[in-house]
Design a protein around this motif. Structure first.
Motif, PDB file in Angstrom:
ATOM      1  N   LYS A 155      20.034 -12.072  12.221  1.00  0.00           N
ATOM      2  CA  LYS A 155      21.279 -13.033  12.045  1.00  0.00           C
ATOM      3  C   LYS A 155      20.876 -14.348  11.370  1.00  0.00           C
ATOM      4  O   LYS A 155      21.574 -15.108  10.754  1.00  0.00           O
ATOM      5  N   GLN A 156      19.577 -14.988  11.512  1.00  0.00           N
ATOM      6  CA  GLN A 156      19.243 -16.350  11.006  1.00  0.00           C
ATOM      7  C   GLN A 156      19.101 -15.826   9.580  1.00  0.00           C
ATOM      8  O   GLN A 156      18.978 -16.686   8.830  1.00  0.00           O
ATOM      9  N   GLU A 157      18.425 -14.830   9.335  1.00  0.00           N
ATOM     10  CA  GLU A 157      18.102 -14.511   7.728  1.00  0.00           C
ATOM     11  C   GLU A 157      19.508 -14.220   6.897  1.00  0.00           C
ATOM     12  O   GLU A 157      19.104 -14.464   5.664  1.00  0.00           O
ATOM     13  N   LYS A 158      20.455 -14.011   7.611  1.00  0.00           N
ATOM     14  CA  LYS A 158      21.639 -14.032   6.675  1.00  0.00           C
ATOM     15  C   LYS A 158      22.165 -15.066   6.030  1.00  0.00           C
ATOM     16  O   LYS A 158      21.976 -16.356   6.394  1.00  0.00           O
ATOM     17  N   PRO A 159      22.554 -15.087   4.592  1.00  0.00           N
ATOM     18  CA  PRO A 159      22.794 -16.305   3.859  1.00  0.00           C
ATOM     19  C   PRO A 159      24.153 -16.863   4.574  1.00  0.00           C
ATOM     20  O   PRO A 159      24.968 -16.137   5.434  1.00  0.00           O
ATOM     21  N   GLU A 160      24.494 -17.882   4.306  1.00  0.00           N
ATOM     22  CA  GLU A 160      25.703 -18.558   4.617  1.00  0.00           C
ATOM     23  C   GLU A 160      27.087 -17.771   4.232  1.00  0.00           C
ATOM     24  O   GLU A 160      26.919 -17.043   3.105  1.00  0.00           O
ATOM     25  N   LEU A 161      28.424 -17.932   4.794  1.00  0.00           N
ATOM     26  CA  LEU A 161      29.376 -17.207   4.784  1.00  0.00           C
ATOM     27  C   LEU A 161      29.765 -17.307   3.175  1.00  0.00           C
ATOM     28  O   LEU A 161      30.173 -16.316   2.454  1.00  0.00           O
ATOM     29  N   LEU A 162      29.834 -18.480   2.739  1.00  0.00           N
ATOM     30  CA  LEU A 162      30.342 -18.747   1.408  1.00  0.00           C
ATOM     31  C   LEU A 162      29.427 -18.007   0.230  1.00  0.00           C
ATOM     32  O   LEU A 162      30.112 -17.375  -0.715  1.00  0.00           O
ATOM     33  N   TYR A 163      28.229 -17.984   0.414  1.00  0.00           N
ATOM     34  CA  TYR A 163      27.214 -17.214  -0.606  1.00  0.00           C
ATOM     35  C   TYR A 163      27.195 -16.003  -0.412  1.00  0.00           C
ATOM     36  O   TYR A 163      27.415 -15.102  -1.373  1.00  0.00           O
ATOM     37  N   ARG A 164      27.546 -15.208   0.771  1.00  0.00           N
ATOM     38  CA  ARG A 164      27.825 -14.050   1.001  1.00  0.00           C
ATOM     39  C   ARG A 164      29.078 -13.373   0.257  1.00  0.00           C
ATOM     40  O   ARG A 164      28.910 -12.327  -0.382  1.00  0.00           O
ATOM     41  N   TRP A 165      30.003 -14.268   0.365  1.00  0.00           N
ATOM     42  CA  TRP A 165      31.308 -13.818  -0.142  1.00  0.00           C
ATOM     43  C   TRP A 165      31.561 -14.021  -1.835  1.00  0.00           C
ATOM     44  O   TRP A 165      31.758 -13.073  -2.486  1.00  0.00           O
ATOM     45  N   PHE A 166      31.016 -15.044  -1.972  1.00  0.00           N
ATOM     46  CA  PHE A 166      31.235 -15.676  -3.430  1.00  0.00           C
ATOM     47  C   PHE A 166      29.991 -15.656  -4.334  1.00  0.00           C
ATOM     48  O   PHE A 166      30.169 -16.051  -5.620  1.00  0.00           O
ATOM     49  N   GLY A 167      28.942 -15.312  -3.930  1.00  0.00           N
ATOM     50  CA  GLY A 167      27.487 -15.394  -4.693  1.00  0.00           C
ATOM     51  C   GLY A 167      27.282 -16.929  -5.086  1.00  0.00           C
ATOM     52  O   GLY A 167      27.075 -17.910  -4.318  1.00  0.00           O
ATOM     53  N   MET A 168      26.909 -17.184  -6.205  1.00  0.00           N
ATOM     54  CA  MET A 168      26.426 -18.450  -6.738  1.00  0.00           C
ATOM     55  C   MET A 168      27.551 -19.416  -7.171  1.00  0.00           C
ATOM     56  O   MET A 168      27.069 -20.545  -7.371  1.00  0.00           O
TER      57      MET A 168
END
Length: 59
Positions: free
Chosen positions: A33-46
């Motif tokens: 859970k800690q290693e997951k990127p933030e939700l914005l980055y996961r959904w929309f990338g860079m």
């Protein structure tokens, strides 16, 4: 991959998971859970990152 191979693989994964102590399983879950990127980055990338950099430079 045949159905028999798939069932064998899933069974092996399940048995190795259940053989681990409960504390170790919890620790791994929290670590993932800690290693997951933030939700914005996961959904929309860079895109959010680049927009944030752009607006920081202007101000």
């Amino acid at each position: 991959m045949s159905t028999n191979d798939y069932v064998k693989f899933v069974t092996q994964q399940f048995v190795t998971y259940m053989d681990q102590p409960k504390e170790e399983r919890k620790k791994k879950r929290v670590q993932r859970k800690q290693e997951k990127p933030e939700l914005l980055y996961r959904w929309f990338g860079m895109i959010p990152f680049s927009l944030r950099l752009l607006f920081r430079r202007k101000s």
